[in-house]
Structures are given as C-alpha cells and as structure tokens.
Design an enzyme around this catalytic site. Structure first.
Site, mmCIF file in Angstrom:
data_model
loop_
_atom_site.group_PDB
_atom_site.id
_atom_site.type_symbol
_atom_site.label_atom_id
_atom_site.label_comp_id
_atom_site.label_asym_id
_atom_site.label_seq_id
_atom_site.Cartn_x
_atom_site.Cartn_y
_atom_site.Cartn_z
ATOM 1 N N ASN A 16 0.876 -1.166 0.000
ATOM 2 C CA ASN A 16 0.000 0.000 0.000
ATOM 3 C C ASN A 16 0.918 1.222 0.000
ATOM 4 O O ASN A 16 1.437 1.617 1.047
ATOM 5 C CB ASN A 16 -0.883 -0.044 1.253
ATOM 6 N N ARG A 101 -2.456 -1.951 -3.646
ATOM 7 C CA ARG A 101 -3.646 -1.122 -3.491
ATOM 8 C C ARG A 101 -3.525 0.045 -4.479
ATOM 9 O O ARG A 101 -2.529 0.767 -4.472
ATOM 10 C CB ARG A 101 -3.723 -0.587 -2.069
ATOM 11 N N HIS A 190 -12.648 3.265 -0.562
ATOM 12 C CA HIS A 190 -12.698 2.258 0.510
ATOM 13 C C HIS A 190 -13.399 0.977 0.027
ATOM 14 O O HIS A 190 -13.904 0.201 0.834
ATOM 15 C CB HIS A 190 -13.490 2.754 1.750
ATOM 16 N N GLY A 220 -13.117 5.602 9.711
ATOM 17 C CA GLY A 220 -11.723 5.721 10.136
ATOM 18 C C GLY A 220 -11.385 7.197 10.134
ATOM 19 O O GLY A 220 -12.266 8.035 10.326
ATOM 20 N N ARG A 251 -11.566 15.949 6.736
ATOM 21 C CA ARG A 251 -12.325 16.316 5.531
ATOM 22 C C ARG A 251 -13.758 16.684 5.892
ATOM 23 O O ARG A 251 -14.364 16.043 6.754
ATOM 24 C CB ARG A 251 -12.348 15.162 4.534
ATOM 25 N N MET A 293 -11.051 10.375 17.802
ATOM 26 C CA MET A 293 -12.320 10.238 18.519
ATOM 27 C C MET A 293 -12.106 9.977 20.018
ATOM 28 O O MET A 293 -12.921 10.389 20.840
ATOM 29 C CB MET A 293 -13.134 9.112 17.870
ATOM 30 N N GLY A 340 -11.242 2.321 12.349
ATOM 31 C CA GLY A 340 -10.790 2.759 13.678
ATOM 32 C C GLY A 340 -11.889 3.236 14.602
ATOM 33 O O GLY A 340 -12.003 2.769 15.745
ATOM 34 N N VAL A 341 -12.737 4.147 14.128
ATOM 35 C CA VAL A 341 -13.825 4.659 14.958
ATOM 36 C C VAL A 341 -14.944 3.619 15.063
ATOM 37 O O VAL A 341 -15.430 3.310 16.159
ATOM 38 C CB VAL A 341 -14.376 5.985 14.378
ATOM 39 N N ASN A 344 -14.043 0.683 17.357
ATOM 40 C CA ASN A 344 -13.627 0.940 18.737
ATOM 41 C C ASN A 344 -14.505 1.889 19.539
ATOM 42 O O ASN A 344 -14.474 1.843 20.766
ATOM 43 C CB ASN A 344 -12.201 1.506 18.741
ATOM 44 N N GLU A 394 -8.258 -4.782 4.936
ATOM 45 C CA GLU A 394 -8.071 -4.488 3.515
ATOM 46 C C GLU A 394 -6.900 -5.269 2.922
ATOM 47 O O GLU A 394 -6.958 -5.682 1.767
ATOM 48 C CB GLU A 394 -7.860 -2.975 3.336
HETATM 49 P P1 AMP Z 1 -8.308 4.295 10.723
HETATM 50 O O1 AMP Z 1 -8.208 5.383 9.688
HETATM 51 O O2 AMP Z 1 -9.285 3.229 10.379
HETATM 52 O O3 AMP Z 1 -6.959 3.764 11.152
HETATM 53 O O4 AMP Z 1 -8.915 5.011 12.039
HETATM 54 C C1 AMP Z 1 -8.186 5.965 12.778
HETATM 55 C C2 AMP Z 1 -9.104 6.667 13.753
HETATM 56 O O5 AMP Z 1 -9.774 5.703 14.595
HETATM 57 C C3 AMP Z 1 -8.399 7.570 14.743
HETATM 58 O O6 AMP Z 1 -8.202 8.858 14.194
HETATM 59 C C4 AMP Z 1 -9.359 7.618 15.907
HETATM 60 O O7 AMP Z 1 -10.288 8.673 15.721
HETATM 61 C C5 AMP Z 1 -10.121 6.308 15.821
HETATM 62 N N1 AMP Z 1 -9.826 5.374 16.916
HETATM 63 C C6 AMP Z 1 -8.825 4.481 16.991
HETATM 64 N N2 AMP Z 1 -8.892 3.801 18.162
HETATM 65 C C7 AMP Z 1 -9.960 4.277 18.845
HETATM 66 C C8 AMP Z 1 -10.564 3.988 20.100
HETATM 67 N N3 AMP Z 1 -10.066 3.054 20.920
HETATM 68 N N4 AMP Z 1 -11.659 4.689 20.445
HETATM 69 C C9 AMP Z 1 -12.162 5.638 19.620
HETATM 70 N N5 AMP Z 1 -11.653 5.947 18.429
HETATM 71 C C10 AMP Z 1 -10.570 5.279 18.036
#
Ligand code: AMP
Length: 412
Positions: A16, A101, A190, A220, A251, A293, A340-341, A344, A394
């Site tokens: 990637n 990717r 995505h 994310g 964004r 978050m 991520g969001v 989690n 992914e």
């Molecule tokens: P990604 O782009 O999928 O890697 O997601 C990254 C985002 O996930 C971060 O900027 C956080 O806002 C969110 N994130 C990661 N871990 C947590 C968590 N334990 N609780 C809440 N938000 C999270």
C-alpha cells in the site's frame, strides 16, 4: 521415478504505497496467515523509518531502521532486505504475486487486474481524478516490477466494488457533456473494505451475501458509507474524490458546492487554499481541533462544548446516511460499523442508532460496550435489523483477490 512438480506458490506480498510511505504485509494464502508486516514512513526525508515485524515461528520480534530512505525504490529494496533476513525474500519461489492497493480505477477497472504497460498507462491517465494517490501507487508498482519483473503485479482498486452502482446513483445532476468530458461522476472509495466487511457480515448472519442487504459504515480517519444489496454496491457516500459524504477526521464531507466559489469571491481564497481547507482543515479537526475520537470523547467528558458540537455534527451526518441508505435498499438486514472509529468507539455506535427503533434498529448496550477484535453482533436478538461490528482487513482482501486472480491464471 519422476519428481513431483514443485508446489504452486501461495504467498502474496501486499503493498500500500502512499506519497511518503509504504505499508506492506506478506501473507500465506493456504491459511491466510501473516508472515510479516511492516511500514516505511517519511520516505524522502532525513528521518525515514522502517518498522518490520516478522510473524513466522521463531521470528525475532520487531526491527527498526532509521535514517534517510531517498525514494520508493530505496524503500522497497530495504523491505526486500528485511524480508530476506527472515528467509521470506522476494526471490522466493513461494511468492505468487504482489498485490497493490490502487486508489482510483475509474470506470474501466471493476476487478483486480494484472498490470502490464497498457494497464499502467490507464492508471496514469486517472491521475487527474486522484492526484494525491494514484502517483504513489504507480511508483509502488513500477518499483516492485523492477525488483521482480517475472512476477505478476496485481492492482486491486479502491473504486472497483462501487462500479456496480446504477447510473441513477453514480451520476451527478450536472450537464452530461461536461461531466462526461471530464469523467465527473461518483466513483466511491474504501471499496476493498466495503467488499470485505459486507461479505463478513453476511457470514456473521449465517447467510449468503446474495441474500442480505447491508449498510456499511467505514469510520476511520477517512469515512464512507455504502448501501450493499445482495453483495453488490448500489450507493456510496464518497464521490469523484474521497471528500464527499460523511464528516471525517480532517475532511468536510458534504458541503454546498457554492461554498467553494463563495470562498473564492468573498474570502479571496485560491483553489489550492480551498482544497486544503476542505481536505485537511475541516471535519472533526476543523470543528474542534482534534481528529482522534478518543480525545474528543475525553474532552466531552470534561464538559468541552466544541468537542460536543463536533461529535453531534458527526453523528447527525451519520444518521442521515443510515436513513438515506435504508430508503435506497428498502429492506435492511444489518447496519455494520468498521475501521478505527467504527470498531472501537462504542459511543459513536450508540449515538448513531439511537432513536431508530421504528426502523427496526436497536443496540444491546452491554454487547456494544464489550471490546473485542472479532466480528460480532451488538444488537439484541429481537432487533429486525442487526447492528454489527466487523473489523476490516483491507490487506487480506487485497491478498485474496490477487491470489484468486493468479491462481485462476495458472489453471488456464
Ligand atoms: P483508521 O483510519 O481506520 O486507522 O482510524 C483511525 C481513527 O480511529 C483515529 O483517528 C481515531 O479517531 C479512531 N480510533 C482508533 N482507536 C480508537 C478507540 N479506541 N476509540 C475511539 N476511536 C478510536
């Protein structure tokens, strides 16, 4: 006695390539096991860093290199050396292909594709619609090809899953000739994640993908929603570029397009200024100064009003898309959270589906709060629409698609 033919290669290296980074994973597709994972970042700077983690039996743990790595070619050579040190070198006969990717595949690439000169030229032709991403992806492919010219390089496109959208969803209501001349339409992004997560959700429900309708919320740092009917994408929130749709980390997502010419005319901002504003200084970061978050939730707990408003705007937009895609699909079997969001942040899931009981959505707050790395249902058994959390993968999806393509080819 004749010697048996050597076993068919089963390993896939997934790359990637970003503008200043390369993430990679080496997988064995016999059991989808990861053999090594790693990342090269800050390519082209003095402070480049390579972090390599071998995962094979007896692997010696994480290794790190710091110091200047001039370009993608040097980065990939360094990755090849690290892999070789674990006995997993790029010269291994067990390597079946390298899966790349590629962010933008336009209208032409609706499936993974073995890269030749003509395919590479077409990916290059798409640079004007993906100026931030496709150039880095192309560099990654060229470099990998130079290292192993005999090996299939497979491009797996972020846009591919969305090419099934009907014209009614994919076209913007602007002058058709202008749109066609400049290839302006909704492409969506995505896609690898939406494909993987919608299929895994069907599995979780114990059904075939053809038999389920799902709304996938990939939340994310970038975020997008999609409506998937019977395994096919019928609408998605990102558009010509990954700027449209949900509120994201930096964004804006949806804004009235007139905001852009208003900012030019009234605030005297240049096109580049506005591009930076909407892509890098908006979303959660623009609303409250934070895009993580976890930090936003912490500030809310301390009574921070700006963080609260940012969260509320984020959730409001999410709810609108759930409602819109419910209407697009007609019948929904599951709403699924990922990235991520989505994976989690239990408060985001709770707030997004709160008040949607009339639509058949409900949460079991105990299940929602539970932390787990596994795909799971977080709604009570009586809910008409399941709410699920499915960790996205992914790299595995890219590896699967690349392996399926080269294994098919080897049967020809
Ligand atoms: P990604 O782009 O999928 O890697 O997601 C990254 C985002 O996930 C971060 O900027 C956080 O806002 C969110 N994130 C990661 N871990 C947590 C968590 N334990 N609780 C809440 N938000 C999270």
């Amino acid at each position: 006695m004749t010697t048996p033919p050597p076993p068919a290669p089963t390993r896939i290296l997934v790359l990637n390539s970003g503008s200043s980074s390369v993430k990679y994973q080496l997988l064995d597709m016999r059991n989808a096991a990861r053999l090594a994972v790693g990342l090269v970042e800050r390519i082209g700077e003095q402070t480049s860093r390579l972090v390599h983690t071998p995962l094979v039996d007896g692997g010696a743990g994480l290794r790190e290199r710091t110091g200047p790595i001039a370009d993608h070619e040097a980065a990939l050579r360094a990755v090849a050396e690290e892999l070789a040190a674990d006995g997993l070198g790029l010269d291994s006969p067990e390597l079946a292909a390298i899966g790349h990717r590629v962010v933008h595949g336009g209208l032409r690439f609706s499936a993974p594709t073995v890269v030749d000169d003509e395919v590479l030229a077409e990916i290059e032709r798409l640079v004007p619609v993906a100026p931030l991403h496709n150039p880095a992806n192309i560099t990654g492919i060229r470099t990998a090809r130079a290292l192993r010219p005999d090996l299939p390089q497979v491009a797996v496109f972020d846009t591919a899953f969305h090419t099934t959208m009907p014209e009614s969803a994919a076209r913007y209501a602007i002058d058709v000739e202008t749109a066609d001349a400049h290839r302006i339409r909704r492409y969506g992004f995505h896609g690898t994640s939406h494909a993987y997560v919608s299929r895994e959700t069907a599995k979780l429900l114990g059904k075939a993908p053809e038999d389920v309708n799902v709304i996938v919320l990939h939340l994310g740092n970038g975020a997008s929603a999609s409506a998937v009917a019977g395994g096919r994408c019928v609408d998605t929130s990102m558009g010509l570029t990954p700027l449209e749709g949900l509120v994201m980390g930096t964004r804006s997502g949806d804004v009235d397009p007139a905001v852009t010419f208003h900012l030019r005319r009234v605030a005297g901002m240049s096109t580049d200024d506005i591009d930076t504003l909407l892509n890098k200084k908006s979303g959660l970061v623009g609303l409250c100064g934070d895009n993580d978050m976890r930090e936003i939730r912490r500030r809310i707990d301390e009574g921070d009003e700006r963080a609260r408003l940012a969260f509320d705007i984020y959730i409001h937009r999410l709810k609108k898309y759930i409602g819109a895609y419910y209407a697009v699909l007609g019948r929904v079997d599951a709403v699924v959270f990922t990235a991520g969001v989505g994976e989690n942040a239990a408060p985001v899931r709770a707030a997004a589906v709160a008040g949607l009981e009339e639509l058949g959505l409900a949460l079991d707050s105990g299940l929602n709060e539970e932390r787990s790395p596994h795909a799971r249902i977080v709604s009570p058994p009586y809910a008409r629409v399941a709410v699920a959390v499915v960790p996205t993968d992914e790299e595995l999806e890219i590896a699967r698609q690349a392996f399926a393509l080269v294994s098919e080819d080897s049967l020809d």
